[in-house]
Design a protein around this motif. Structure first.
Motif, short mmCIF file in Angstrom:
data_model
loop_
_atom_site.label_atom_id
_atom_site.label_comp_id
_atom_site.label_asym_id
_atom_site.label_seq_id
_atom_site.Cartn_x
_atom_site.Cartn_y
_atom_site.Cartn_z
N GLY A 172 3.52 1.43 -1.71
CA GLY A 172 4.18 1.46 -3.01
C GLY A 172 5.64 1.03 -2.96
O GLY A 172 6.42 1.36 -3.85
N ASP A 173 6.01 0.26 -1.95
CA ASP A 173 7.40 -0.18 -1.77
C ASP A 173 7.56 -1.60 -2.30
O ASP A 173 6.90 -2.53 -1.83
N LYS B 171 0.82 -1.21 0.00
CA LYS B 171 0.00 0.00 0.00
C LYS B 171 0.85 1.26 0.00
O LYS B 171 0.42 2.31 -0.47
N SER C 217 -2.48 6.70 0.07
CA SER C 217 -1.38 5.75 -0.17
C SER C 217 -1.08 5.67 -1.67
O SER C 217 -1.85 6.15 -2.52
N ALA C 218 0.04 5.02 -1.97
CA ALA C 218 0.42 4.82 -3.37
C ALA C 218 -0.65 4.03 -4.11
O ALA C 218 -0.89 4.25 -5.30
N LEU C 219 -1.30 3.10 -3.43
CA LEU C 219 -2.36 2.30 -4.06
C LEU C 219 -3.52 3.19 -4.48
O LEU C 219 -4.06 3.05 -5.60
N TYR D 206 -2.51 5.27 -7.47
CA TYR D 206 -2.45 4.39 -8.65
C TYR D 206 -3.83 4.21 -9.26
O TYR D 206 -4.02 4.34 -10.48
N TYR E 120 -2.38 -5.57 -8.80
CA TYR E 120 -2.15 -4.13 -8.83
C TYR E 120 -0.87 -3.77 -9.57
O TYR E 120 -0.71 -2.62 -9.98
N GLN F 145 -0.97 -8.34 -5.01
CA GLN F 145 0.24 -7.63 -5.40
C GLN F 145 0.42 -7.69 -6.92
O GLN F 145 0.69 -6.67 -7.57
N SER G 82 1.79 3.46 -15.52
CA SER G 82 1.10 2.36 -14.84
C SER G 82 -0.39 2.40 -15.14
O SER G 82 -1.03 1.37 -15.37
#
Length: 402
Positions: free
Chosen positions: A165-166, A163, A352-354, A357, A202, A199, A392
């Motif tokens: 983004g790592d 979440k 979050s990065a999610l 995205y 996404y 994972q 992405s």
């Protein structure tokens, strides 16, 4: 002020000679003398040996990390760490195992409402303690329960990093699967594969996501556990993006059946559970990608009714699915406005990065409409330069058209 390691060692030695104590602890006489005068700092191994030799009951271990002249707060920290290590080295009781299982479950529930950046430090602290406990000898049943806890904590680490983004989340899936296999727990291994499938989903590897989701369901072997309930709807979502309508609908049917088989205790708001609200969310997502916008809207409204307001992540993802549905219907301005509102209204710590995205997926659906004011605002919020399509989101958009 608490006594130092050297003072405690001198007190506990009593009338015994330094030579005798050194022989009992298998170390040098000069070394013991230096320790008594606080000229040297003991290693944990020497502190443990001296503690045992003098029957100190953990006193020396607790003082081993306290440096002479340190502040009271530093001494308190060192004392706490020493005591914690001493307790961790002791026998693992049923109460101790229950505490670890409760700790893991508590972190699982926290994933539903706490920001990833807040959760990660606490996960790390508890996982460090769990690793320390695992280094000691335990009975076979106790070690199995601890290893399952390691598998679950590894999964939580992976989910949290995902979440954020790592990319290091991928390594944690491997660790989690290894722990679940070592514990010989098919339910835990099924859950691990199901979560890892997300994972890949996404990340744009839809075929890989389908494969892992199928693996999760196979491993469960008909057991009424969370793995299949998580995996089947994810499979349906990936198949929808791949354009395999019949297979997607069939997977959603398996998801409903898996949820019906789940014990009530597992239909909970937790990373280790699965609920009707999640199924409505995931079904709505799959139906959106299948182009069945009206049916998807019904599922999305149902999901929003069921989700608590504090579940920021899934509620935001549902809203972004609604925005994609609006884009498919041709309501470009409405899609962009809803995506923008969703991002702006989220507390900073939950962006979050999610989430970003998925919002970029909405922007990718309307790339030719940059002159529409709402689209321009969305791109500004997402910091997409004019004339550039996020790579992405572009992949996601292409996947949806296959």
């Amino acid at each position: 002020m608490p006594e130092s390691f050297g003072e405690a060692l001198r007190r506990l030695r009593g009338n015994r000679s330094v030579r005798d104590v050194a022989r009992l602890a298998a170390c040098g006489k000069t070394y013991v003398s230096d320790l008594e005068n606080d000229k040297r700092k003991p290693t944990q191994a020497i502190a443990a040996a001296l503690d045992q030799a003098l029957d100190a009951g953990g006193q020396l271990l607790a003082l081993a990390d306290i440096r002479p002249g340190s502040s009271p707060l530093d001494q308190a920290d060192a004392l706490q760490q020493g005591l914690h290590q001493t307790l961790a080295a002791g026998p693992m009781t049923d109460a101790s195992l229950d505490e670890w299982e409760y700790t893991v479950a508590r972190h699982g529930r926290a994933t539903r409402y706490r920001a990833e950046g807040e959760l990660l430090p606490e996960l790390l602290a508890d996982f460090t303690d769990l690793r320390l406990v695992l280094t000691h000898r335990h009975s076979a049943p106790a070690r199995q329960r601890l290893t399952i806890a390691v598998a679950q904590m590894s999964g939580l680490m992976a989910l949290t990093l995902l979440k954020l983004g790592d990319g290091r989340s991928r390594a944690w899936w491997r660790t989690g699967r290894a722990a679940a296999a070592a514990a010989d727990d098919r339910s835990a291994l099924s859950w691990m594969y199901a979560q890892e499938a997300y994972q890949l989903y996404y990340g744009g590897d839809l075929e890989g996501a389908v494969e892992l989701a199928a693996r999760a369901q196979h491993l469960a072997g008909g057991l009424p556990c969370v793995g299949p309930a998580l995996a089947a709807p994810l499979e349906g979502r990936a198949l929808a993006l791949l354009g395999q309508r019949d297979n997607s609908v069939e997977a959603l049917g398996r998801a409903e059946a898996a949820l019906r088989r789940l014990p009530e205790a597992d239909r909970t708001a937790s990373a280790f559970g699965y609920s009707e609200s999640q199924l409505a969310f995931h079904s709505g997502n799959a139906l959106t990608h299948l182009g069945e916008i009206e049916r998807a809207a019904d599922q999305q409204e149902r999901a929003l009714e069921l989700y608590p307001l504090r579940d920021h992540t899934d509620r935001a993802l549902i809203a972004l699915d609604q925005a994609i549905g609006a884009a498919i219907r041709g309501d470009v301005a409405g899609a962009a406005a809803l995506a923008t509102t969703t991002i702006v209204d989220l507390p900073d710590e939950h962006r979050s990065a999610l989430i970003i995205y998925r919002a970029r997926e909405v922007a990718a659906r309307v790339p030719e409409a940059r002159t529409v004011p709402e689209v321009r605002v969305l791109r500004e919020v997402l910091a997409l330069p004019p004339g550039e399509r996020d790579s992405s989101a572009h992949r996601a958009g292409n996947a949806g058209r296959r």
